[in-house]
Design a protein around this motif. Structure first.
Motif, short mmCIF file in Angstrom:
data_model
loop_
_atom_site.label_atom_id
_atom_site.label_comp_id
_atom_site.label_asym_id
_atom_site.label_seq_id
_atom_site.Cartn_x
_atom_site.Cartn_y
_atom_site.Cartn_z
N LEU A 16 0.83 -1.20 0.00
CA LEU A 16 0.00 0.00 0.00
C LEU A 16 0.86 1.26 0.00
O LEU A 16 0.55 2.24 -0.68
N VAL A 17 1.97 1.25 0.72
CA VAL A 17 2.90 2.39 0.69
C VAL A 17 3.41 2.58 -0.74
O VAL A 17 3.42 3.69 -1.26
N HIS A 18 3.80 1.48 -1.38
CA HIS A 18 4.28 1.55 -2.76
C HIS A 18 3.17 2.09 -3.68
O HIS A 18 3.42 2.93 -4.54
N PHE A 19 1.96 1.61 -3.49
CA PHE A 19 0.81 2.05 -4.28
C PHE A 19 0.57 3.56 -4.12
O PHE A 19 0.42 4.29 -5.09
N VAL A 20 0.54 4.02 -2.88
CA VAL A 20 0.25 5.44 -2.60
C VAL A 20 1.38 6.34 -3.08
O VAL A 20 1.13 7.46 -3.54
N THR A 21 2.61 5.87 -3.00
CA THR A 21 3.74 6.72 -3.36
C THR A 21 4.10 6.66 -4.84
O THR A 21 5.09 7.28 -5.25
N GLN A 22 3.31 5.95 -5.63
CA GLN A 22 3.49 6.03 -7.09
C GLN A 22 3.37 7.51 -7.45
O GLN A 22 2.57 8.24 -6.87
N ARG A 25 -0.17 9.26 -8.07
CA ARG A 25 -1.05 9.15 -6.90
C ARG A 25 -0.51 9.96 -5.74
O ARG A 25 -1.27 10.63 -5.03
N PHE A 26 0.81 9.95 -5.54
CA PHE A 26 1.37 10.72 -4.43
C PHE A 26 1.22 12.22 -4.68
O PHE A 26 0.98 12.98 -3.75
N ALA A 27 1.31 12.63 -5.93
CA ALA A 27 1.08 14.04 -6.26
C ALA A 27 -0.35 14.43 -5.90
O ALA A 27 -0.60 15.51 -5.34
N LEU A 28 -1.30 13.56 -6.17
CA LEU A 28 -2.71 13.84 -5.86
C LEU A 28 -2.94 13.89 -4.35
O LEU A 28 -3.65 14.76 -3.85
N VAL A 29 -2.32 12.96 -3.61
CA VAL A 29 -2.42 12.99 -2.15
C VAL A 29 -1.81 14.29 -1.63
O VAL A 29 -2.38 14.96 -0.76
N THR A 30 -0.68 14.68 -2.19
CA THR A 30 -0.04 15.94 -1.81
C THR A 30 -0.95 17.12 -2.10
O THR A 30 -1.08 18.03 -1.27
N ASN A 31 -1.61 17.11 -3.25
CA ASN A 31 -2.54 18.20 -3.60
C ASN A 31 -3.67 18.29 -2.59
O ASN A 31 -4.10 19.40 -2.22
N LYS A 59 -8.59 8.73 -13.13
CA LYS A 59 -8.31 7.31 -12.93
C LYS A 59 -7.54 7.07 -11.62
O LYS A 59 -7.87 6.16 -10.86
N HIS A 60 -6.55 7.90 -11.34
CA HIS A 60 -5.76 7.71 -10.13
C HIS A 60 -6.52 8.11 -8.87
O HIS A 60 -6.35 7.49 -7.81
N VAL A 61 -7.38 9.12 -8.97
CA VAL A 61 -8.23 9.46 -7.82
C VAL A 61 -9.14 8.27 -7.51
O VAL A 61 -9.30 7.88 -6.35
N GLN A 62 -9.70 7.66 -8.56
CA GLN A 62 -10.57 6.49 -8.36
C GLN A 62 -9.80 5.34 -7.71
O GLN A 62 -10.33 4.64 -6.84
N LYS A 63 -8.55 5.14 -8.11
CA LYS A 63 -7.74 4.07 -7.51
C LYS A 63 -7.49 4.36 -6.03
O LYS A 63 -7.52 3.44 -5.20
N GLY A 90 -11.10 14.13 -0.44
CA GLY A 90 -10.30 14.29 0.76
C GLY A 90 -9.81 12.94 1.26
O GLY A 90 -10.25 11.88 0.79
N LEU A 91 -8.92 12.99 2.23
CA LEU A 91 -8.41 11.76 2.82
C LEU A 91 -9.46 11.15 3.73
O LEU A 91 -10.17 11.87 4.43
N THR A 92 -9.55 9.84 3.73
CA THR A 92 -10.38 9.16 4.71
C THR A 92 -9.64 9.22 6.05
O THR A 92 -8.42 9.46 6.09
N ASP A 93 -10.35 8.99 7.14
CA ASP A 93 -9.68 8.93 8.44
C ASP A 93 -8.64 7.82 8.44
O ASP A 93 -7.52 8.00 8.95
N GLU A 94 -9.00 6.69 7.84
CA GLU A 94 -8.07 5.56 7.77
C GLU A 94 -6.87 5.90 6.89
O GLU A 94 -5.74 5.51 7.18
N GLY A 95 -7.13 6.60 5.78
CA GLY A 95 -6.04 7.00 4.90
C GLY A 95 -5.08 7.94 5.58
O GLY A 95 -3.85 7.78 5.48
N ARG A 96 -5.62 8.92 6.32
CA ARG A 96 -4.77 9.87 7.06
C ARG A 96 -3.94 9.11 8.10
O ARG A 96 -2.73 9.33 8.24
N ALA A 97 -4.57 8.18 8.82
CA ALA A 97 -3.85 7.40 9.83
C ALA A 97 -2.74 6.56 9.18
O ALA A 97 -1.63 6.48 9.71
N PHE A 98 -3.06 5.95 8.04
CA PHE A 98 -2.06 5.14 7.33
C PHE A 98 -0.88 6.01 6.91
O PHE A 98 0.28 5.64 7.11
N LEU A 99 -1.16 7.18 6.33
CA LEU A 99 -0.08 8.07 5.90
C LEU A 99 0.75 8.53 7.09
O LEU A 99 1.98 8.60 7.01
#
Length: 137
Positions: A16-22, A25-31, A59-63, A90-99
């Motif tokens: 999941l770390v690898h997936f998010v930091t692609q 996708r990581f640019a979108l999370v950063t945004n 597509k990446h937001v959907q992923k 926005g980030l989910t609570d779980e997503g924020r906790a994971f990050l």
């Protein structure tokens, strides 16, 4: 890939770390993290990534949604205004906790300060930035 964001098996967490930091996708999370309300519209995400096609951003937001990192939040019908966005991401609570658990939120404040320095935003983007968000009540 498992969408369980819990502590689970370390292999799943690494995947999941690898997936998010692609890169995209990581640019979108950063945004999302740098947005003043941490709830940008799709248009804002597209404007912040001019070298990426709109279809690829979508597509990446959907992923990220499918993985449980990001959620789509919609304004209630009564709060929607013509000419303004009504779906935000926005980030989910779980997503924020994971990050946070994987030290991927270290630069959150810096990202927000950088975003504040962007002076060449299109008028439509500024309008969308100031659009009502679901948490406006």
């Amino acid at each position: 890939m498992s969408t369980d964001l819990g502590t689970g098996e370390s292999t799943e967490a690494r995947e999941l770390v690898h997936f998010v930091t692609q890169q995209t996708r990581f640019a979108l999370v950063t945004n999302i993290l740098q947005h003043p309300r941490q709830l940008p519209s799709m248009y804002e995400l597209e404007q912040l990534n001019p070298s990426i096609s709109e279809a690829t951003v979508y597509k990446h937001v959907q992923k990220l949604i499918d993985a449980g990192i990001v959620t789509e939040v919609a304004l209630p019908d009564a709060q929607r205004r013509q000419g303004y966005p009504w779906k935000f991401y926005g980030l989910t609570d779980e997503g924020r906790a994971f990050l946070e658990d994987h030290n991927l939120l270290e630069a959150e404040e810096t990202l927000q300060r950088i975003y504040e320095t962007i002076t060449d935003k299109p008028e439509k983007m500024v309008k969308y930035e100031n659009a009502p968000r679901p948490d406006d009540g």
